[in-house]
Write an enzyme that holds these catalytic residues in place. Sequence first.
Site, PDB file in Angstrom:
ATOM      1  N   LYS A  57       0.859  -1.177   0.000  1.00 20.19           N
ATOM      2  CA  LYS A  57       0.000   0.000   0.000  1.00 20.19           C
ATOM      3  C   LYS A  57       0.901   1.235   0.000  1.00 20.19           C
ATOM      4  O   LYS A  57       1.965   1.234   0.648  1.00 20.19           O
ATOM      5  CB  LYS A  57      -0.885  -0.040   1.252  1.00 20.19           C
ATOM      6  CG  LYS A  57      -1.934   1.048   1.339  1.00 20.19           C
ATOM      7  CD  LYS A  57      -2.778   0.852   2.599  1.00 20.19           C
ATOM      8  CE  LYS A  57      -3.926   1.846   2.705  1.00 20.19           C
ATOM      9  NZ  LYS A  57      -4.753   1.602   3.912  1.00 20.19           N
ATOM     10  N   SER A 132      -9.660   1.284   2.998  1.00 17.64           N
ATOM     11  CA  SER A 132      -8.864   2.153   2.145  1.00 17.64           C
ATOM     12  C   SER A 132      -7.767   1.435   1.358  1.00 17.64           C
ATOM     13  O   SER A 132      -7.162   2.019   0.472  1.00 17.64           O
ATOM     14  CB  SER A 132      -8.227   3.248   3.001  1.00 17.64           C
ATOM     15  OG  SER A 132      -7.328   2.663   3.924  1.00 17.64           O
ATOM     16  N   SER A 156      -9.553  -1.249   7.235  1.00 16.47           N
ATOM     17  CA  SER A 156      -9.148  -1.029   5.840  1.00 16.47           C
ATOM     18  C   SER A 156      -8.495  -2.201   5.126  1.00 16.47           C
ATOM     19  O   SER A 156      -8.157  -2.068   3.948  1.00 16.47           O
ATOM     20  CB  SER A 156      -8.210   0.168   5.750  1.00 16.47           C
ATOM     21  OG  SER A 156      -8.962   1.342   5.722  1.00 16.47           O
TER      22      SER A 156
HETATM   23  N1  GLN Z   1     -12.764   3.379   6.535  1.00 12.14           N
HETATM   24  C1  GLN Z   1     -12.167   3.825   7.754  1.00 12.14           C
HETATM   25  C2  GLN Z   1     -11.805   5.283   7.637  1.00 12.14           C
HETATM   26  O1  GLN Z   1     -12.131   5.858   6.667  1.00 12.14           O
HETATM   27  C3  GLN Z   1     -10.977   2.984   8.077  1.00 12.14           C
HETATM   28  C4  GLN Z   1      -9.759   3.422   7.408  1.00 12.14           C
HETATM   29  C5  GLN Z   1      -8.594   2.554   7.715  1.00 12.14           C
HETATM   30  O2  GLN Z   1      -8.694   1.510   8.355  1.00 12.14           O
HETATM   31  N2  GLN Z   1      -7.442   3.032   7.276  1.00 12.14           N
HETATM   32  O3  GLN Z   1     -11.207   5.870   8.501  1.00 12.14           O
END
Ligand code: GLN
Length: 462
Positions: A57, A132, A156
């Site tokens: 990532k 994400s 995420s």
């Molecule tokens: N979807 C969650 C957020 O927008 C989790 C993001 C993540 O785990 N990086 O914060």
Amino acid sequence: MSAAAVARDTGARLAAADAAGLNATLYWSQELLDAEARRVEALPADSSLHGMPIALKDNIVTTDAPTTCASRILAGYVSPYEATAVTRLRGAGAMVAAKANMDEFAMGSSTEHSAFGRVVHPLDPSRVPGGSSGGSAALVAAGVVPAALGSETGGSVRQPASFCGVVGVKPSYGRVSRFGLVAFGSSLDCISVFGRTVDDAARVLAAMSGHDPLDRTTLDRPSMRRPEPRRDLRGLRIGLPREYFPADLHPGVAAGMERARRATRELGAELVDVSLPHSAFAVPTYYIVAPAEAAANLARYDGVRYGPRRIGAAGGIQALYQATRGEGFGPEVQRRILIGTYVLSAGYYDAYYRKAQRVRKLIADDFRRAFTGGVDLLLTPTTPTPAFRAGEKTGDPVAMYLADVFVCAISLAGLPALSLPVGRSEGLPVGAQLIGPFFEDEAMLAAAAALERALGADAEVR
Ligand code: GLN
């Protein structure tokens, strides 16, 4: 195959994914892949990940490729140091294949918040891969790489793994070093893994886990080993938290969970009803704690320490900050910084941030009570629905935040959890979540392997 041949094959797969319009990578090059192969060929052939191509990532830093966090503010940034997790994977013989697209600064649940365009779901281009870490998930689901690193702050990796039909494992907080993971919510952030199988993900996790003097939140306990997969689940008590099976669960997800439940029982586990009442507050709690930490962590992107130095119209340091941050951050990142600054500010700190910290403890206590009460693992759906359509939630931040309703309590509690494909609903993957007690990552993975064998991933559940 030799590592050199794997590097060429991986390059061809990456090029094909680009040509198909997946938009899952932000950087890769055949030169980097070939250099990785030459490096790996000098390592002992029995190293645990010998010649395994792995995508990262784009919030995990290396010195030989840019790290942008899918943000304009870091466009072209190359780190002077490498993440500990990457150093360990490379030492075990893995080859860094690509930097994967993501939601900007890991904020989002669909990978539509990337400054460099959305990632396309590999099975249905009208849908999102989750987020994400959507680029990493898509690369594994499309068969480009056998494994990829993502990061979790609040789901995420598990959520996109569920959407894309691959395995996604979030280790216990403190298991894998955060050194070289660009900070979002430091008390929550975990480097996490996607694999096509539980064993692949477990191998990668074992290779990168362990104490790191460069991250004081890693625990000084023996490193994780690659667990021996279980053949059955005899002797295990698996809890089904009733709050995670609401009446309005998507019918395809409900059918997938029914399949998982049946397989769990047939493998010899005892299923027990448990309650985690404070999980109902996980989304609002997470969306106070994570933005608060993000507002603090993202202060460094100011045009002086990081970011292009945009000189504001009126001149002066304030104008420099405003111009740099105004142009460099996308709307979701700006929204998080505003929320985070608000909940930390004098007069609101007690009402929001301190209160959220107290609720966080109640959420974690629920899990502790379930595990000390004789439950070995918990089983829940990973997401309330299969992959949704692109554009469906971008106009409504709260609807987007609710995509994390089953995953973010676990992040607040620091526990290990994974998502495992349990079947397909109208062609779209459905995932089940297994949650373990703190630092019982190995036992959780060993049980997941038994479930994986019994289920297969491709059965139509509805
Ligand atoms: N979807 C969650 C957020 O927008 C989790 C993001 C993540 O785990 N990086 O914060």
